[in-house]
Each structure stands twice: as structure tokens, then as C-alpha cells.
Design a protein around this motif. Structure first.
Motif, PDB file in Angstrom:
ATOM      1  N   GLY A  68      15.458  48.914  88.624  1.00 33.36           N
ATOM      2  CA  GLY A  68      14.158  49.035  87.977  1.00 33.36           C
ATOM      3  C   GLY A  68      14.002  48.283  86.675  1.00 33.36           C
ATOM      4  N   LEU A  69      15.072  47.691  86.171  1.00 40.47           N
ATOM      5  CA  LEU A  69      15.005  47.016  84.877  1.00 40.47           C
ATOM      6  C   LEU A  69      14.547  45.567  85.015  1.00 40.47           C
ATOM      7  CD1 LEU A  69      18.264  48.395  83.204  1.00 40.47           C
ATOM      8  CD2 LEU A  69      15.892  49.137  82.819  1.00 40.47           C
ATOM      9  N   GLY A  70      14.073  45.013  83.923  1.00 37.44           N
ATOM     10  CA  GLY A  70      13.594  43.633  83.903  1.00 37.44           C
ATOM     11  C   GLY A  70      14.490  42.736  83.078  1.00 37.44           C
ATOM     12  N   LEU A  71      14.543  41.474  83.482  1.00 36.99           N
ATOM     13  CA  LEU A  71      15.291  40.441  82.774  1.00 36.99           C
ATOM     14  C   LEU A  71      14.462  39.164  82.827  1.00 36.99           C
ATOM     15  CD1 LEU A  71      17.982  39.362  81.495  1.00 36.99           C
ATOM     16  CD2 LEU A  71      18.733  38.878  83.837  1.00 36.99           C
ATOM     17  N   GLY A  72      14.408  38.437  81.745  1.00 38.71           N
ATOM     18  CA  GLY A  72      13.613  37.221  81.731  1.00 38.71           C
ATOM     19  C   GLY A  72      14.211  36.153  80.837  1.00 38.71           C
ATOM     20  N   PHE A  73      13.679  34.939  80.984  1.00 37.85           N
ATOM     21  CA  PHE A  73      14.111  33.843  80.123  1.00 37.85           C
ATOM     22  C   PHE A  73      12.936  32.909  79.861  1.00 37.85           C
ATOM     23  CE2 PHE A  73      14.346  31.695  84.187  1.00 37.85           C
ATOM     24  CZ  PHE A  73      13.984  30.386  83.893  1.00 37.85           C
ATOM     25  N   ALA A  74      13.014  32.217  78.764  1.00 38.50           N
ATOM     26  CA  ALA A  74      12.168  31.059  78.482  1.00 38.50           C
ATOM     27  C   ALA A  74      13.097  29.992  77.937  1.00 38.50           C
ATOM     28  CB  ALA A  74      11.083  31.391  77.471  1.00 38.50           C
ATOM     29  N   ALA A  75      12.935  28.756  78.433  1.00 36.52           N
ATOM     30  CA  ALA A  75      13.885  27.723  78.048  1.00 36.52           C
ATOM     31  C   ALA A  75      13.209  26.364  77.934  1.00 36.52           C
ATOM     32  CB  ALA A  75      15.016  27.642  79.072  1.00 36.52           C
ATOM     33  N   HIS A  76      13.770  25.541  77.076  1.00 42.21           N
ATOM     34  CA  HIS A  76      13.346  24.146  76.936  1.00 42.21           C
ATOM     35  C   HIS A  76      14.574  23.260  77.084  1.00 42.21           C
ATOM     36  CE1 HIS A  76      11.630  20.424  75.406  1.00 42.21           C
ATOM     37  NE2 HIS A  76      12.678  20.335  74.601  1.00 42.21           N
ATOM     38  N   TRP A  77      14.457  22.274  77.965  1.00 42.70           N
ATOM     39  CA  TRP A  77      15.473  21.233  78.100  1.00 42.70           C
ATOM     40  C   TRP A  77      14.820  19.897  77.775  1.00 42.70           C
ATOM     41  CZ3 TRP A  77      14.951  25.181  81.699  1.00 42.70           C
ATOM     42  CH2 TRP A  77      16.071  25.980  81.947  1.00 42.70           C
ATOM     43  N   PRO A  78      15.423  19.071  76.929  1.00 44.40           N
ATOM     44  CA  PRO A  78      14.784  17.816  76.515  1.00 44.40           C
ATOM     45  C   PRO A  78      14.703  16.768  77.620  1.00 44.40           C
ATOM     46  CG  PRO A  78      16.973  17.995  75.557  1.00 44.40           C
ATOM     47  CD  PRO A  78      16.672  19.317  76.187  1.00 44.40           C
ATOM     48  N   LYS A  79      15.535  16.907  78.645  1.00 44.49           N
ATOM     49  CA  LYS A  79      15.491  16.027  79.810  1.00 44.49           C
ATOM     50  C   LYS A  79      15.568  16.917  81.044  1.00 44.49           C
ATOM     51  CE  LYS A  79      17.523  12.050  77.404  1.00 44.49           C
ATOM     52  NZ  LYS A  79      18.612  11.038  77.403  1.00 44.49           N
ATOM     53  N   ALA A  80      16.141  16.419  82.132  1.00 44.29           N
ATOM     54  CA  ALA A  80      16.349  17.259  83.308  1.00 44.29           C
ATOM     55  C   ALA A  80      17.347  18.372  82.980  1.00 44.29           C
ATOM     56  CB  ALA A  80      16.869  16.419  84.467  1.00 44.29           C
ATOM     57  N   ILE A  81      17.234  19.489  83.681  1.00 44.50           N
ATOM     58  CA  ILE A  81      18.070  20.652  83.376  1.00 44.50           C
ATOM     59  C   ILE A  81      19.548  20.304  83.392  1.00 44.50           C
ATOM     60  CG2 ILE A  81      18.778  22.930  84.201  1.00 44.50           C
ATOM     61  CD1 ILE A  81      15.880  23.346  85.153  1.00 44.50           C
ATOM     62  N   HIS A  82      19.985  19.560  84.413  1.00 43.49           N
ATOM     63  CA  HIS A  82      21.427  19.289  84.550  1.00 43.49           C
ATOM     64  C   HIS A  82      21.965  18.399  83.433  1.00 43.49           C
ATOM     65  CE1 HIS A  82      19.724  15.720  86.595  1.00 43.49           C
ATOM     66  NE2 HIS A  82      20.817  15.113  86.180  1.00 43.49           N
ATOM     67  N   GLN A  83      21.063  17.768  82.672  1.00 42.98           N
ATOM     68  CA  GLN A  83      21.504  16.940  81.556  1.00 42.98           C
ATOM     69  C   GLN A  83      21.739  17.745  80.283  1.00 42.98           C
ATOM     70  OE1 GLN A  83      18.253  13.891  82.481  1.00 42.98           O
ATOM     71  NE2 GLN A  83      19.890  12.576  81.739  1.00 42.98           N
ATOM     72  N   GLY A  84      21.402  19.031  80.340  1.00 45.36           N
ATOM     73  CA  GLY A  84      21.816  19.957  79.300  1.00 45.36           C
ATOM     74  C   GLY A  84      21.062  19.873  77.992  1.00 45.36           C
ATOM     75  N   ASN A  85      21.737  20.397  76.944  1.00 49.42           N
ATOM     76  CA  ASN A  85      21.213  20.460  75.574  1.00 49.42           C
ATOM     77  C   ASN A  85      19.967  21.337  75.477  1.00 49.42           C
ATOM     78  OD1 ASN A  85      21.622  19.808  72.865  1.00 49.42           O
ATOM     79  ND2 ASN A  85      20.104  18.166  72.937  1.00 49.42           N
ATOM     80  N   GLY A  86      19.894  22.368  76.327  1.00 49.49           N
ATOM     81  CA  GLY A  86      18.734  23.252  76.348  1.00 49.49           C
ATOM     82  C   GLY A  86      18.794  24.364  75.313  1.00 49.49           C
ATOM     83  N   THR A  87      17.629  24.942  75.081  1.00 51.18           N
ATOM     84  CA  THR A  87      17.485  26.124  74.225  1.00 51.18           C
ATOM     85  C   THR A  87      16.903  27.237  75.074  1.00 51.18           C
ATOM     86  OG1 THR A  87      17.100  24.807  72.235  1.00 51.18           O
ATOM     87  CG2 THR A  87      16.310  27.085  72.205  1.00 51.18           C
ATOM     88  N   VAL A  88      17.474  28.428  74.990  1.00 51.46           N
ATOM     89  CA  VAL A  88      17.019  29.533  75.835  1.00 51.46           C
ATOM     90  C   VAL A  88      16.847  30.805  75.006  1.00 51.46           C
ATOM     91  CG1 VAL A  88      19.349  30.297  76.526  1.00 51.46           C
ATOM     92  CG2 VAL A  88      17.385  30.771  78.015  1.00 51.46           C
ATOM     93  N   ALA A  89      15.809  31.554  75.349  1.00 48.74           N
ATOM     94  CA  ALA A  89      15.608  32.914  74.843  1.00 48.74           C
ATOM     95  C   ALA A  89      15.674  33.856  76.031  1.00 48.74           C
ATOM     96  CB  ALA A  89      14.255  33.036  74.147  1.00 48.74           C
ATOM     97  N   LEU A  90      16.432  34.917  75.898  1.00 49.55           N
ATOM     98  CA  LEU A  90      16.571  35.912  76.959  1.00 49.55           C
ATOM     99  C   LEU A  90      15.811  37.180  76.591  1.00 49.55           C
ATOM    100  CD1 LEU A  90      20.360  35.439  77.731  1.00 49.55           C
ATOM    101  CD2 LEU A  90      18.423  34.672  79.122  1.00 49.55           C
ATOM    102  N   PHE A  91      15.145  37.739  77.588  1.00 50.70           N
ATOM    103  CA  PHE A  91      14.323  38.927  77.410  1.00 50.70           C
ATOM    104  C   PHE A  91      14.904  40.050  78.254  1.00 50.70           C
ATOM    105  CE2 PHE A  91      11.871  35.257  76.456  1.00 50.70           C
ATOM    106  CZ  PHE A  91      11.030  35.621  75.421  1.00 50.70           C
ATOM    107  N   ILE A  92      15.120  41.197  77.619  1.00 50.82           N
ATOM    108  CA  ILE A  92      15.720  42.349  78.286  1.00 50.82           C
ATOM    109  C   ILE A  92      14.796  43.546  78.123  1.00 50.82           C
ATOM    110  CG2 ILE A  92      17.670  43.960  78.248  1.00 50.82           C
ATOM    111  CD1 ILE A  92      19.449  41.597  77.431  1.00 50.82           C
ATOM    112  N   ASP A  93      14.599  44.235  79.224  1.00 53.38           N
ATOM    113  CA  ASP A  93      13.737  45.414  79.273  1.00 53.38           C
ATOM    114  C   ASP A  93      14.111  46.405  78.170  1.00 53.38           C
ATOM    115  OD1 ASP A  93      12.278  47.701  80.116  1.00 53.38           O
ATOM    116  OD2 ASP A  93      12.458  47.076  82.209  1.00 53.38           O
ATOM    117  N   GLU A  94      13.142  46.752  77.331  1.00 52.60           N
ATOM    118  CA  GLU A  94      13.428  47.665  76.215  1.00 52.60           C
ATOM    119  C   GLU A  94      13.839  49.054  76.690  1.00 52.60           C
ATOM    120  OE1 GLU A  94      10.020  48.179  73.728  1.00 52.60           O
ATOM    121  OE2 GLU A  94       8.956  49.445  75.173  1.00 52.60           O
ATOM    122  N   ARG A  95      13.564  49.393  77.957  1.00 53.34           N
ATOM    123  CA  ARG A  95      13.966  50.692  78.494  1.00 53.34           C
ATOM    124  C   ARG A  95      15.464  50.774  78.765  1.00 53.34           C
ATOM    125  NH1 ARG A  95      10.990  51.118  83.843  1.00 53.34           N
ATOM    126  NH2 ARG A  95      11.586  48.917  83.843  1.00 53.34           N
TER     127      ARG A  95
END
Length: 208
Positions: free
Chosen positions: A58-85
Motif C-alpha cells: 500500500g505504500l508509495g515510492l516516486g522519483f524525479a530526475a534530470h540527466w543532461p544527456k541520455a540516461i545511460h550516459q549518467g551524471n544525473g540528479t535524482v530526488a526520491l519521494f517516500i510515502d509519509e505514512r
């Protein structure tokens, strides 16, 4: 414990994904992202899951991310979201899974593409599964939001029925292809909005 000393975990969940690519997302077909970079959002609602003896149902998990090129080329920034419950043990479990520390796909691969992981966001989950009109989010104002609708025929305006089957996909194997009429994140260190771009609605099974 598994043979490598990591806690065994598994998740079955509904999953919504939105990004800044055109409908269908060329990245799903091993092509470069539409705009040359990737802004992506995903939200899982766990229907059945566990991390060792800790239940994640029943819990939630989420992400928002930015990669400056294609994902596999890396150097991304990510924020993770976790259900407050989630209680402290569940929060730690979801964090360990999502950061790849617990092993298992897709997270252990995705984790290698990030050079910056922001502090976790513990926010209320909204998740409304309505097929190609599903919508979900974490938080109110600050946070992430995804809202889907069917891709429309450009001539008739009628909804299109499109799906993708990706046998070697590790985020999802099959999904409905939709229009993410809303796909945005609002955080101090990460903020973007890409309406009417690529969206997917899927059911997933992960584990290590």
C-alpha cells in the motif's frame, strides 16, 4: 538474507511514468531522447511488497530526475519521494531499494546513472489508477505530479489505443502508451514541467 548478504525484497506495483520525450519515448527503443536530455518522473504504488520481514503493502515510492544527456550516459540528479505514512523501518527499506543499495532491478542499474542524490522527500501520496486516465502525485504544491490521458488522433481527435511490449525492459515489460498531460516536479534543487509529453501506465514486478 540472500547469498550476497543483502536483504531479500520484492515488489508488485502499479506504475506511472512521464518524461520530456515525445509520445512513446525514443529511449524505449534505444534511441537518443527527443531533446537530447532527459527529465523523468515515476510513481509506484506497491500492491504487495516486502523487504525481509518488513511489509511494504500500500505504500508509495516516486522519483524525479534530470540527466543532461541520455540516461545511460549518467551524471544525473535524482530526488526520491517516500510515502509519509511509512514508518521508520519502511522508510529505510524503500530508501535502500530505490538507491540500489539492496540490489535488484531496476534500481541497481539506475543508481549508477546518478551523480547527485537529493535528500529524501517524505510527502503524502495521491494515486488514482484509472487506466489511461490515471493520475498521481506526492505532496501539495511542492512535490511531483503526473496526470495521464489517451494519445489523441491528430485528425479526428479520438483517443488512440497504443501499447508497448519491451521484453528486455527493466523498468517495465509492457505498458499502455499515453499522453502525460501533466508531468512536473517542484523542489528547490530540481524543478521542471513537461505537459503533453510521453507517458506510460504499467504493472511491474521487481526484486533481488
Amino acid at each position: 538474507m540472500s547469498t550476497d548478504g543483502k536483504t531479500k525484497w520484492s515488489i508488485e506495483a502499479d506504475y506511472l511514468q512521464a518524461c520530456n520525450c515525445d509520445y512513446g519515448c525514443p529511449c524505449e527503443f534505444e534511441a537518443p531522447p527527443t531533446k537530447g536530455f532527459c527529465d523523468g518522473i515515476g510513481i509506484w504504488r506497491v500492491n504487495r511488497g516486502n523487504y525481509g520481514t518488513i511489509t511494504l503493502n500500500g505504500l508509495g515510492l516516486g522519483f524525479a530526475a534530470h540527466w543532461p544527456k541520455a540516461i545511460h550516459q549518467g551524471n544525473g540528479t535524482v530526488a526520491l519521494f517516500i510515502d509519509e505514512r511509512a514508518n521508520p523501518q519502511q522508510r529505510e527499506a524503500l530508501w535502500n531499494i530505490a538507491t540500489g543499495q539492496a540490489g535488484g532491478l531496476p534500481f541497481e542499474i539506475l543508481a549508477t546513472t546518478f551523480s547527485k542524490v537529493l535528500d529524501p522527500q517524505y510527502l503524502p501520496l495521491q494515486f488514482h489508477l484509472q487506466g489511461k486516465n490515471s493520475h498521481a502525485g506526492f505532496g501539495n504544491g511542492k512535490g511531483i505530479r503526473i496526470a495521464m490521458e489517451p494519445v489523441k488522433n491528430p485528425v479526428t481527435g479520438e483517443p488512440e489505443g497504443v501499447s508497448v511490449r519491451h521484453e528486455t525492459g527493466f523498468v517495465f515489460k509492457e505498458a499502455d502508451v499515453v499522453s502525460a498531460k501533466e508531468g512536473r516536479v517542484v523542489l528547490e534543487e530540481l524543478s521542471f514541467s513537461w505537459p503533453n509529453k510521453a507517458g506510460f501506465v504499467a504493472k511491474i514486478k521487481y526484486g533481488n
